[in-house]
Scaffold this active site. Structure first.
Site, mmCIF file in Angstrom:
data_model
loop_
_atom_site.group_PDB
_atom_site.id
_atom_site.type_symbol
_atom_site.label_atom_id
_atom_site.label_comp_id
_atom_site.label_asym_id
_atom_site.label_seq_id
_atom_site.Cartn_x
_atom_site.Cartn_y
_atom_site.Cartn_z
ATOM 1 N N ARG A 92 -36.753 -55.911 -3.937
ATOM 2 C CA ARG A 92 -36.017 -55.369 -5.086
ATOM 3 C C ARG A 92 -36.081 -53.851 -5.027
ATOM 4 O O ARG A 92 -37.154 -53.284 -4.785
ATOM 5 C CB ARG A 92 -36.637 -55.812 -6.424
ATOM 6 C CG ARG A 92 -36.702 -57.287 -6.656
ATOM 7 C CD ARG A 92 -35.377 -57.985 -6.610
ATOM 8 N NE ARG A 92 -34.467 -57.571 -7.672
ATOM 9 C CZ ARG A 92 -33.169 -57.900 -7.692
ATOM 10 N NH1 ARG A 92 -32.654 -58.623 -6.715
ATOM 11 N NH2 ARG A 92 -32.399 -57.505 -8.686
ATOM 12 N N HIS A 110 -42.473 -50.104 6.234
ATOM 13 C CA HIS A 110 -41.077 -50.205 6.652
ATOM 14 C C HIS A 110 -41.033 -50.392 8.167
ATOM 15 O O HIS A 110 -41.724 -49.680 8.895
ATOM 16 C CB HIS A 110 -40.335 -48.926 6.252
ATOM 17 C CG HIS A 110 -38.884 -48.966 6.606
ATOM 18 N ND1 HIS A 110 -37.971 -49.702 5.888
ATOM 19 C CD2 HIS A 110 -38.190 -48.403 7.615
ATOM 20 C CE1 HIS A 110 -36.777 -49.571 6.433
ATOM 21 N NE2 HIS A 110 -36.875 -48.788 7.495
ATOM 22 N N GLU A 175 -47.727 -53.736 12.400
ATOM 23 C CA GLU A 175 -47.716 -53.646 10.926
ATOM 24 C C GLU A 175 -49.027 -54.167 10.359
ATOM 25 O O GLU A 175 -49.614 -53.577 9.451
ATOM 26 C CB GLU A 175 -46.552 -54.455 10.336
ATOM 27 C CG GLU A 175 -45.180 -53.895 10.642
ATOM 28 C CD GLU A 175 -44.070 -54.640 9.915
ATOM 29 O OE1 GLU A 175 -44.295 -55.168 8.811
ATOM 30 O OE2 GLU A 175 -42.951 -54.713 10.457
HETATM 31 C C1 GRF Z 1 -42.003 -56.613 7.251
HETATM 32 O O1 GRF Z 1 -41.315 -56.455 8.449
HETATM 33 C C2 GRF Z 1 -42.054 -55.301 6.516
HETATM 34 O O2 GRF Z 1 -42.109 -54.190 7.359
HETATM 35 C C3 GRF Z 1 -40.769 -55.298 5.751
HETATM 36 O O3 GRF Z 1 -40.551 -56.626 5.373
HETATM 37 C C4 GRF Z 1 -41.232 -57.485 6.264
HETATM 38 C C5 GRF Z 1 -42.149 -58.328 5.421
HETATM 39 O O4 GRF Z 1 -42.768 -59.344 6.166
HETATM 40 N N1 GRF Z 1 -40.839 -54.366 4.644
HETATM 41 P P1 GRF Z 1 -43.974 -60.171 5.527
HETATM 42 O O5 GRF Z 1 -43.422 -60.809 4.258
HETATM 43 O O6 GRF Z 1 -45.078 -59.224 5.239
HETATM 44 O O7 GRF Z 1 -44.331 -61.193 6.549
#
Ligand code: GRF
Length: 215
Positions: A92, A110, A175
């Site tokens: 959102r 991101h 990430e």
């Molecule tokens: C990830 O790729 C993050 O960078 C982006 O949305 C995705 C979320 O994945 N903002 P998850 O729900 O954490 O598996």
């Protein structure tokens, strides 16, 4: 004292799980006190419950306006004594009101090396542009989408034959390493927002803020 953190999700919640796991380790300066979803069917909710974390749903479709939806979220966050918010696949767009209330206390991950590829479909666009280095960024949230001051980044190579899926998977591994490091940095004071810039403390360590794994 560990800071009380809420993770906001809309989907599978794999980054949320990486934050929960990191925060359960000894000496981590934060604990995940709440996982909040705007979608009742977010798969991440079940994963949070399985980890023993309090969960809540504030369904945006049940609120007449964005403002009312955000007021409900804000009230719940305050009720849970939340000090920092991690957006983790939260789909959102937030109003200036909410962003400004949580300035310096809300971060997002991101899937690109910002300021490249703000918005959606980052992996597709990276492949179209032919970049050879791609990655992910953790940044403070500001009203402009994906434009906030950068706390930490991780780079990955783009290799011949890569697809959106293979690239997404390579970046997701990073990430999951980067987001807990960035959360640690804002909770222990290594990184803070000051006059619209990230200020790092003297014991800033490149290993915590930059990741450039070998191919
Ligand atoms: C990830 O790729 C993050 O960078 C982006 O949305 C995705 C979320 O994945 N903002 P998850 O729900 O954490 O598996």
């Amino acid at each position: 004292m560990a800071r009380r953190v809420a993770v906001l999700i809309s989907g599978r919640g794999s980054n949320m799980v990486s934050l929960v796991e990191a925060a359960s380790g000894p000496g981590f300066p934060a604990r995940i006190a709440l996982v909040l979803s705007n979608r009742p069917d977010a798969a991440g909710l079940e994963r949070a419950r399985a980890a023993g974390i309090a969960t809540a749903v504030i369904d945006h479709t049940q609120h007449p306006t964005r403002e009312r939806f955000e007021q409900a979220m804000d009230a719940l966050l305050v009720e849970h004594g939340i000090e920092f918010i991690c957006l983790a696949g939260f789909m959102r767009v937030l109003t200036d009101w909410f962003v400004e209330r949580w300035t310096g206390r809300m971060i997002n991950i991101h899937p690109s090396l910002l300021p490249l590829f703000r918005g959606v479909n980052t992996h597709r666009r990276a492949l179209e542009e032919g970049v050879l280095i791609h990655g992910c960024t953790v940044h403070f949230v500001v009203p402009e989408l994906d434009a906030g001051p950068i706390i930490a980044q991780a780079a990955v190579p783009v290799v011949p034959g890569d697809t959106e899926e293979s690239l997404a998977a390579r970046i997701l591994v990073q990430e999951h390493r980067l987001y807990p490091q960035a959360l640690r940095m804002i909770c222990d004071g290594t990184a803070r927002l000051e006059n619209g810039r990230v200020v790092f403390s003297n014991d800033w360590d490149a290993g915590g803020a930059l990741r450039s794994p070998s191919p």
